[in-house]
Design a protein around this motif. Structure first.
Motif, PDB file in Angstrom:
ATOM      1  N   ILE A   1       0.827  -1.199   0.000  1.00 56.51           N
ATOM      2  CA  ILE A   1       0.000   0.000   0.000  1.00 56.51           C
ATOM      3  C   ILE A   1       0.867   1.257   0.000  1.00 56.51           C
ATOM      4  N   ASP A   2       0.246   2.328  -0.436  1.00 49.76           N
ATOM      5  CA  ASP A   2       0.847   3.660  -0.469  1.00 49.76           C
ATOM      6  C   ASP A   2      -0.075   4.588   0.314  1.00 49.76           C
ATOM      7  N   VAL A   3       0.446   5.214   1.364  1.00 46.67           N
ATOM      8  CA  VAL A   3      -0.342   6.139   2.178  1.00 46.67           C
ATOM      9  C   VAL A   3      -0.208   7.533   1.581  1.00 46.67           C
ATOM     10  N   ASP A   4      -1.272   7.999   0.961  1.00 43.82           N
ATOM     11  CA  ASP A   4      -1.266   9.290   0.274  1.00 43.82           C
ATOM     12  C   ASP A   4      -2.117  10.280   1.073  1.00 43.82           C
ATOM     13  N   TRP A   5      -1.620  10.604   2.266  1.00 44.99           N
ATOM     14  CA  TRP A   5      -2.289  11.582   3.143  1.00 44.99           C
ATOM     15  C   TRP A   5      -1.746  12.962   2.772  1.00 44.99           C
ATOM     16  N   GLU A   6      -2.606  13.797   2.243  1.00 46.11           N
ATOM     17  CA  GLU A   6      -2.178  15.116   1.775  1.00 46.11           C
ATOM     18  C   GLU A   6      -2.811  16.226   2.624  1.00 46.11           C
ATOM     19  N   HIS A   7      -2.256  16.456   3.784  1.00 44.07           N
ATOM     20  CA  HIS A   7      -1.028  16.036   4.417  1.00 44.07           C
ATOM     21  C   HIS A   7      -1.200  16.346   5.901  1.00 44.07           C
ATOM     22  N   PRO A   8      -0.400  15.809   6.829  1.00 39.92           N
ATOM     23  CA  PRO A   8      -0.500  16.193   8.238  1.00 39.92           C
ATOM     24  C   PRO A   8      -0.353  17.705   8.397  1.00 39.92           C
ATOM     25  N   ALA A   9      -1.335  18.328   9.070  1.00 40.95           N
ATOM     26  CA  ALA A   9      -1.425  19.790   9.074  1.00 40.95           C
ATOM     27  C   ALA A   9      -0.847  20.457  10.318  1.00 40.95           C
ATOM     28  N   ASP A  10      -0.471  19.667  11.343  1.00 41.76           N
ATOM     29  CA  ASP A  10       0.138  20.255  12.530  1.00 41.76           C
ATOM     30  C   ASP A  10       1.017  19.193  13.183  1.00 41.76           C
ATOM     31  N   SER A  11       1.690  19.556  14.272  1.00 44.16           N
ATOM     32  CA  SER A  11       2.642  18.634  14.886  1.00 44.16           C
ATOM     33  C   SER A  11       1.969  17.391  15.444  1.00 44.16           C
ATOM     34  N   GLN A  12       0.741  17.526  15.962  1.00 45.31           N
ATOM     35  CA  GLN A  12       0.029  16.359  16.477  1.00 45.31           C
ATOM     36  C   GLN A  12      -0.282  15.378  15.353  1.00 45.31           C
TER      37      GLN A  12
ATOM     38  N   PRO B   1       8.302  -8.950   2.289  1.00 45.03           N
ATOM     39  CA  PRO B   1       8.485  -8.167   1.068  1.00 45.03           C
ATOM     40  C   PRO B   1       7.308  -7.294   0.661  1.00 45.03           C
ATOM     41  N   TYR B   2       6.273  -7.146   1.498  1.00 46.59           N
ATOM     42  CA  TYR B   2       5.222  -6.189   1.161  1.00 46.59           C
ATOM     43  C   TYR B   2       5.832  -4.794   1.012  1.00 46.59           C
ATOM     44  N   VAL B   3       5.261  -4.007   0.109  1.00 45.39           N
ATOM     45  CA  VAL B   3       5.695  -2.630  -0.101  1.00 45.39           C
ATOM     46  C   VAL B   3       4.862  -1.708   0.780  1.00 45.39           C
ATOM     47  N   LEU B   4       5.537  -0.824   1.512  1.00 41.47           N
ATOM     48  CA  LEU B   4       4.855   0.247   2.237  1.00 41.47           C
ATOM     49  C   LEU B   4       5.473   1.557   1.772  1.00 41.47           C
ATOM     50  N   ALA B   5       4.668   2.384   1.126  1.00 42.12           N
ATOM     51  CA  ALA B   5       5.134   3.659   0.579  1.00 42.12           C
ATOM     52  C   ALA B   5       4.268   4.782   1.124  1.00 42.12           C
ATOM     53  N   THR B   6       4.743   6.004   0.931  1.00 39.35           N
ATOM     54  CA  THR B   6       3.933   7.171   1.262  1.00 39.35           C
ATOM     55  C   THR B   6       4.225   8.257   0.241  1.00 39.35           C
ATOM     56  N   CYS B   7       3.231   9.087  -0.029  1.00 41.19           N
ATOM     57  CA  CYS B   7       3.345  10.148  -1.024  1.00 41.19           C
ATOM     58  C   CYS B   7       3.042  11.480  -0.350  1.00 41.19           C
ATOM     59  N   LEU B   8       3.913  12.474  -0.572  1.00 42.80           N
ATOM     60  CA  LEU B   8       3.796  13.759   0.116  1.00 42.80           C
ATOM     61  C   LEU B   8       4.067  14.914  -0.843  1.00 42.80           C
ATOM     62  N   PRO B   9       3.460  16.092  -0.567  1.00 46.37           N
ATOM     63  CA  PRO B   9       3.774  17.286  -1.358  1.00 46.37           C
ATOM     64  C   PRO B   9       5.236  17.689  -1.179  1.00 46.37           C
TER      65      PRO B   9
END
Length: 370
Positions: free
Chosen positions: A151-162, A181-189
């Protein structure tokens, strides 16, 4: 290894490098997103040129308020994803999965989230231990059900420190459910404004790759026209660029090989302008966007700014349209190899052109050139 029939004889060396059978050249990823709505533009998985692609990120699944990743009959487009007759099976997910024997090194990854509605529940889900558990469990069920690779976590995007701390905990728990061998990815601005709340070094401990969106630096949200995917900032200006994003991420302690630089397979339009830094009258195309395969516009003139590694066309009438070309992708791929990053990715494969103007093919060939 990829089947020899996929590549012409003159590309066999590149195919060997891609399969890991040659130690001459470092291996770089060349990944691409596939948005599920492209099936409605007659682009089924079988119509795509996958021989130059290491990972397909299938976009998008969404997340419910309770943390459930939309499952059977509840994906973001259940008809396209699991029900539509496609390539002799039902749904695009299965159509991609059945292609994998032809491309045995291809990884198929479910991208969860995306802009707007796709990310709106992430903050609450990541804040809750029980919702995080539901997220991880339901994501794993989907991956196993459709024979995916991760999976790819495409959270756009954490908005504060919490939210940044919650994001790290979410990735940590997902890694438990998706060990190699599962893929763990993330996508960020790419902008520091979007990354500043995340401990990127900690995030990188849990993920295999961080996809940095090297695009949308300019658009209809701004008052002036601008290059939307420049590699370098011009000497006469300031702002975000691919280079500034990479420098920021690496400066936070992320290993270069974890980082993939994003390439847009689309252009952004500014009507009534003919260069950057101008007031504009509106945006042409569909929501201000043209597929790269439609560029340059008929009757327009194409230009390249070698200094910043950006391309654009004027006229046609899309006004000033900013985008990447094989020439700029070559510059970016050389930047990736020089900095020893993990590779490139493209949003999205459906917008690419065929033949000598293919961005994906140019990226792959440059990453793996002798």
């Amino acid at each position: 290894m990829f089947s020899g029939s996929i590549f012409p004889h003159w590309r066999r060396k590149a195919a060997e490098r891609f399969s890991g059978t040659s130690s001459e050249i470092p291996f770089y990823l060349n990944a691409a997103y596939y948005p599920n709505w492209r099936i409605y533009r007659k682009q089924p998985p079988s119509a795509l040129r996958l021989g130059f692609v290491s990972h397909i990120f299938y976009a998008f699944a969404w997340v419910k308020e309770d943390g459930t990743v939309y499952g059977r009959n509840q994906l973001s487009d259940e008809w396209a994803d699991t029900q539509m007759p496609v390539d002799g099976t039902t749904g695009c997910l299965r159509a991609f999965a059945q292609l994998k024997p032809q491309y045995s090194k291809l990884k198929l990854v479910l991208s969860i989230g995306g802009g707007g509605k796709g990310s709106e529940n992430f903050a609450a889900v990541a804040r809750s231990k029980s919702c995080t558990e539901t997220f991880a469990q339901s994501a794993r069920r989907l991956v196993d059900e459709f024979g995916l690779d991760g999976i790819d976590v495409d959270w756009e995007h954490p908005a504060d420190s919490q939210q940044g701390q919650d994001y790290i905990r979410l990735l940590a728990r997902l890694r438990d459910y998706f060990p190699p061998p599962y893929v763990l990815a993330t996508c960020l601005p790419a902008g520091q404004w979007a990354l500043q709340h995340i401990d990127l070094q900690k995030a990188a401990k849990y993920v295999d790759m961080i996809n940095i969106m090297g695009y949308d630096f300019a658009g209809p949200w701004g008052a002036e026209s601008g290059h939307h995917a420049q590699l370098y900032c011009p000497s006469y200006g300031s702002g975000v660029s691919c280079q500034s994003a990479v420098e920021y991420v690496l400066g936070q302690g992320v290993h270069p090989k974890k980082l993939l630089l994003g390439i847009p397979a689309y252009g952004r339009s500014f009507l009534g302008s003919d260069n950057i830094g101008q007031r504009y009258a509106g945006c042409g195309g569909e929501d201000g966007v043209f597929d790269y395969s439609e560029l340059p516009r008929p009757g327009a003139t194409e230009y390249h700014d070698e200094q910043v590694a950006a391309a654009y066309c004027v006229g046609g009438d899309g006004g000033f349209v900013t985008y990447d070309t094989p020439q700029t992708v070559q510059q970016k791929a050389k930047f990736v190899t020089r900095e020893q990053l993990g590779g490139l990715f493209y949003w999205h494969i459906g917008g690419d052109a065929r033949g000598p103007r293919s961005l994906i093919e140019m990226g792959y060939n440059t990453l793996h050139e002798m």
